[in-house]
Design a protein around this motif. Structure first.
Motif: not given
Length: 139
Positions: A106-129
């Motif tokens: 999950g940490f790795e997947v959150r890191q992948m998502a964070a690469e797209h933090a500027g995308h309008p569908d990105y959610r801050v709650k997905w930041l790696p915890r």
């Protein structure tokens, strides 16, 4: 857990976009040989065009569509592994191997998502915890 399902869907959608771009750029129809950065070769090995200087050549060599498609394929394997146990990736995971695996993936997947933090569908709650993993403290 629905939140993790949405996270997976988000990362998969970004990979699909990147895959489409790579395929539109020629897929595996051209490549940049590691020993000749800046040279773009066609399937037959002939030089299609050359870009040299200012670091463009090395960057292009690392971004050729065939390499991008291979990376996307291996990333999807990781996402499939996470999907199987994503429900165990919680703020308070159990202290067993499977839960630890879920948190790590999950940490790795959150890191992948964070690469797209500027995308309008990105959610801050997905930041790696970052959670404490280990035996409960005695107090």
């Amino acid at each position: 857990m629905a939140e993790n399902t949405d996270l997976l869907a988000f990362v998969r959608a970004r990979l699909a976009e990147e895959e489409e771009t790579a395929r539109e750029a020629g897929g595996d129809g051209w490549r940049t040989p590691a020993d000749a950065p800046g040279e773009v070769h066609d399937r037959a090995g002939g030089i299609a065009f050359v870009v040299r200087g200012r670091g463009y050549d090395r960057h292009i060599a690392l971004q050729d569509p065939a390499r991008t498609l291979r990376r996307i394929e291996t990333t999807r394997v990781l996402l499939d592994e996470y999907e199987e146990i994503a429900a165990l990736d919680t703020d308070r995971p159990a202290q067993d191997f499977t839960s630890g695996r879920a948190v790590g993936l999950g940490f790795e997947v959150r890191q992948m998502a964070a690469e797209h933090a500027g995308h309008p569908d990105y959610r801050v709650k997905w930041l790696p915890r970052f959670s404490h993993w280990g035996p409960p403290s005695e107090g």
